[in-house]
Write a protein that holds these residues in place. Structure first.
Motif, PDB file in Angstrom:
ATOM      1  N   GLU A   1     -43.615  13.141  38.715  1.00  0.00           N
ATOM      2  CA  GLU A   1     -43.139  14.452  38.268  1.00  0.00           C
ATOM      3  C   GLU A   1     -41.630  14.387  38.055  1.00  0.00           C
ATOM      4  OE1 GLU A   1     -44.837  17.138  37.473  1.00  0.00           O
ATOM      5  OE2 GLU A   1     -46.747  16.167  37.916  1.00  0.00           O
ATOM      6  N   ALA A   2     -41.211  14.585  36.820  1.00  0.00           N
ATOM      7  CA  ALA A   2     -39.783  14.548  36.490  1.00  0.00           C
ATOM      8  C   ALA A   2     -39.609  15.080  35.077  1.00  0.00           C
ATOM      9  CB  ALA A   2     -39.241  13.118  36.584  1.00  0.00           C
ATOM     10  N   PRO A   3     -38.398  15.551  34.731  1.00  0.00           N
ATOM     11  CA  PRO A   3     -38.145  15.986  33.352  1.00  0.00           C
ATOM     12  C   PRO A   3     -38.338  14.832  32.374  1.00  0.00           C
ATOM     13  CG  PRO A   3     -36.388  16.704  34.833  1.00  0.00           C
ATOM     14  CD  PRO A   3     -37.225  15.728  35.607  1.00  0.00           C
ATOM     15  N   PHE A   4     -38.669  15.178  31.127  1.00  0.00           N
ATOM     16  CA  PHE A   4     -38.965  14.164  30.121  1.00  0.00           C
ATOM     17  C   PHE A   4     -37.853  13.128  29.951  1.00  0.00           C
ATOM     18  CE2 PHE A   4     -38.617  12.795  25.640  1.00  0.00           C
ATOM     19  CZ  PHE A   4     -39.753  12.000  25.581  1.00  0.00           C
ATOM     20  N   PRO A   5     -36.573  13.518  29.821  1.00  0.00           N
ATOM     21  CA  PRO A   5     -35.534  12.483  29.620  1.00  0.00           C
ATOM     22  C   PRO A   5     -35.484  11.490  30.782  1.00  0.00           C
ATOM     23  CG  PRO A   5     -34.670  14.645  29.075  1.00  0.00           C
ATOM     24  CD  PRO A   5     -35.994  14.873  29.738  1.00  0.00           C
ATOM     25  N   GLU A   6     -35.673  11.986  32.006  1.00  0.00           N
ATOM     26  CA  GLU A   6     -35.647  11.095  33.173  1.00  0.00           C
ATOM     27  C   GLU A   6     -36.849  10.158  33.171  1.00  0.00           C
ATOM     28  OE1 GLU A   6     -36.009  11.410  38.039  1.00  0.00           O
ATOM     29  OE2 GLU A   6     -35.250  13.136  36.907  1.00  0.00           O
ATOM     30  N   LYS A   7     -38.019  10.681  32.822  1.00  0.00           N
ATOM     31  CA  LYS A   7     -39.220   9.844  32.797  1.00  0.00           C
ATOM     32  C   LYS A   7     -39.122   8.787  31.706  1.00  0.00           C
ATOM     33  CE  LYS A   7     -43.369  11.376  33.690  1.00  0.00           C
ATOM     34  NZ  LYS A   7     -44.647  12.121  33.789  1.00  0.00           N
ATOM     35  N   LEU A   8     -38.565   9.164  30.559  1.00  0.00           N
ATOM     36  CA  LEU A   8     -38.426   8.200  29.474  1.00  0.00           C
ATOM     37  C   LEU A   8     -37.487   7.069  29.891  1.00  0.00           C
ATOM     38  CD1 LEU A   8     -39.113   7.396  26.574  1.00  0.00           C
ATOM     39  CD2 LEU A   8     -37.150   8.767  25.810  1.00  0.00           C
ATOM     40  N   ALA A   9     -36.354   7.422  30.527  1.00  0.00           N
ATOM     41  CA  ALA A   9     -35.407   6.405  30.984  1.00  0.00           C
ATOM     42  C   ALA A   9     -36.052   5.502  32.034  1.00  0.00           C
ATOM     43  CB  ALA A   9     -34.155   7.071  31.552  1.00  0.00           C
ATOM     44  N   THR A  10     -36.798   6.101  32.948  1.00  0.00           N
ATOM     45  CA  THR A  10     -37.453   5.326  33.998  1.00  0.00           C
ATOM     46  C   THR A  10     -38.522   4.418  33.418  1.00  0.00           C
ATOM     47  OG1 THR A  10     -37.073   7.158  35.531  1.00  0.00           O
ATOM     48  CG2 THR A  10     -38.625   5.476  36.227  1.00  0.00           C
ATOM     49  N   LEU A  11     -39.247   4.914  32.406  1.00  0.00           N
ATOM     50  CA  LEU A  11     -40.257   4.095  31.752  1.00  0.00           C
ATOM     51  C   LEU A  11     -39.621   2.896  31.059  1.00  0.00           C
ATOM     52  CD1 LEU A  11     -43.310   3.868  30.947  1.00  0.00           C
ATOM     53  CD2 LEU A  11     -42.671   5.000  28.805  1.00  0.00           C
TER      54      LEU A  11
ATOM     55  N   ARG B   1     -47.487   2.761  34.771  1.00  0.00           N
ATOM     56  CA  ARG B   1     -48.479   3.785  35.117  1.00  0.00           C
ATOM     57  C   ARG B   1     -47.946   4.696  36.221  1.00  0.00           C
ATOM     58  NH1 ARG B   1     -53.081   3.093  32.497  1.00  0.00           N
ATOM     59  NH2 ARG B   1     -53.645   1.013  31.736  1.00  0.00           N
ATOM     60  N   GLU B   2     -47.208   4.131  37.150  1.00  0.00           N
ATOM     61  CA  GLU B   2     -46.601   4.934  38.209  1.00  0.00           C
ATOM     62  C   GLU B   2     -45.590   5.921  37.618  1.00  0.00           C
ATOM     63  OE1 GLU B   2     -44.835   2.197  40.909  1.00  0.00           O
ATOM     64  OE2 GLU B   2     -46.752   1.351  41.601  1.00  0.00           O
ATOM     65  N   VAL B   3     -44.838   5.461  36.627  1.00  0.00           N
ATOM     66  CA  VAL B   3     -43.835   6.322  35.998  1.00  0.00           C
ATOM     67  C   VAL B   3     -44.511   7.482  35.280  1.00  0.00           C
ATOM     68  CG1 VAL B   3     -41.997   6.437  34.275  1.00  0.00           C
ATOM     69  CG2 VAL B   3     -42.188   4.425  35.751  1.00  0.00           C
ATOM     70  N   VAL B   4     -45.568   7.196  34.527  1.00  0.00           N
ATOM     71  CA  VAL B   4     -46.279   8.240  33.780  1.00  0.00           C
ATOM     72  C   VAL B   4     -46.821   9.308  34.730  1.00  0.00           C
ATOM     73  CG1 VAL B   4     -48.290   8.715  32.324  1.00  0.00           C
ATOM     74  CG2 VAL B   4     -46.833   6.739  31.835  1.00  0.00           C
TER      75      VAL B   4
ATOM     76  N   GLN C   1     -47.513  14.745  27.355  1.00  0.00           N
ATOM     77  CA  GLN C   1     -47.277  15.519  28.576  1.00  0.00           C
ATOM     78  C   GLN C   1     -46.146  16.526  28.361  1.00  0.00           C
ATOM     79  OE1 GLN C   1     -46.314  12.643  31.578  1.00  0.00           O
ATOM     80  NE2 GLN C   1     -48.429  12.025  31.941  1.00  0.00           N
ATOM     81  N   ALA C   2     -45.035  16.031  27.820  1.00  0.00           N
ATOM     82  CA  ALA C   2     -43.847  16.868  27.653  1.00  0.00           C
ATOM     83  C   ALA C   2     -44.086  17.977  26.636  1.00  0.00           C
ATOM     84  CB  ALA C   2     -42.659  16.008  27.233  1.00  0.00           C
ATOM     85  N   GLU C   3     -44.829  17.668  25.580  1.00  0.00           N
ATOM     86  CA  GLU C   3     -45.121  18.687  24.572  1.00  0.00           C
ATOM     87  C   GLU C   3     -46.033  19.761  25.168  1.00  0.00           C
ATOM     88  OE1 GLU C   3     -45.795  18.660  19.819  1.00  0.00           O
ATOM     89  OE2 GLU C   3     -47.172  17.401  20.968  1.00  0.00           O
ATOM     90  N   GLY C   4     -46.976  19.340  26.005  1.00  0.00           N
ATOM     91  CA  GLY C   4     -47.861  20.298  26.652  1.00  0.00           C
ATOM     92  C   GLY C   4     -47.126  21.239  27.587  1.00  0.00           C
ATOM     93  N   ARG C   5     -46.021  20.757  28.165  1.00  0.00           N
ATOM     94  CA  ARG C   5     -45.219  21.598  29.062  1.00  0.00           C
ATOM     95  C   ARG C   5     -44.127  22.361  28.315  1.00  0.00           C
ATOM     96  NH1 ARG C   5     -45.501  16.835  32.418  1.00  0.00           N
ATOM     97  NH2 ARG C   5     -43.433  16.239  31.655  1.00  0.00           N
TER      98      ARG C   5
END
Length: 206
Positions: free
Chosen positions: A88-98, A82-85, A148-152
């Motif tokens: 604020e970060a680019p999608f590839p970074e958030k996916l890796a962190t998730l 939930r913290e990862v979601v 989120q990423a599609e919305g941005r």
């Protein structure tokens, strides 16, 4: 004869839940150290600092403790995801962190990975529902990231030649495959998860 004051029915709900988590946490440490077969209910009681009789007030046996352990681990992992979601970060970074938060945290919880093969077998035989729930939670968080990423305008799901659910399933299979062979260190597994995330993110990046 068991002390009635120790029975789950006599304890406040919060205290009973805390006792269950105490036992589950002890079991997690023990299973990581010795594996499932070599850990007895006596061992779990000692690790938790409780009388063996107290364990049987909350659990029928070791299989029940194992399932409770997975549910506790899942709650911890879910809180981190939930913290990862929310970050604020680019999608590839958030996916890796998730992926590291979900699969990496779970992997690290079992220590060096020496008993992973045995524990995985136990998961599929006595805790299949808990394991499926664990993967379902991850899939839900990935969908949130994609929305989120599609919305941005970061991703275009129309680029996929497969369905989104198949894309997410592929992530899960790849994360499992990254542990095959000689068990990687937690650091190496984290790097592998990062590589997988990069490849899958590239498939949808606008």
């Amino acid at each position: 004869m068991p002390d009635r004051s120790e029975s789950p029915a006599a304890l406040p709900v919060d205290d009973a839940n805390a006792r269950v988590d105490q036992i589950a946490d002890a079991a997690l440490r023990l299973f990581a150290r010795y594996g499932y077969k070599r850990s007895s209910m006596d061992d779990i009681a000692k690790e938790a600092g409780l009388a063996k009789a107290t364990l049987y007030l909350h659990f029928k046996g070791k299989d029940d403790v194992f399932r409770a352990m997975l549910r506790l681990l899942a709650r911890r992992v879910e809180a981190r995801c939930r913290e990862v979601v929310a970050m604020e970060a680019p999608f590839p970074e958030k996916l890796a962190t998730l992926m590291r938060a979900h699969f990496g945290e779970a992997y690290a919880s079992f220590g060096t990975g020496e008993h992973l093969v045995e524990l995985k077998a136990v998961m599929t035989t006595v805790a299949a529902r808990e394991l499926a729930d664990f993967e379902r939670v991850f899939a839900g968080f990935v969908r949130q990231l994609l929305e989120q990423a599609e919305g941005r305008g970061e991703v275009l799901l129309s680029r996929l030649t497969i369905g989104v659910e198949d894309w997410i399933a592929g992530l899960i299979f790849a994360a499992a495959g990254a542990k095959l062979g000689t068990a990687p260190s937690c650091e190496d597994y984290g790097r592998r998860l990062g590589t997988i995330a990069s490849v899958f993110a590239a498939a949808v990046t606008a």
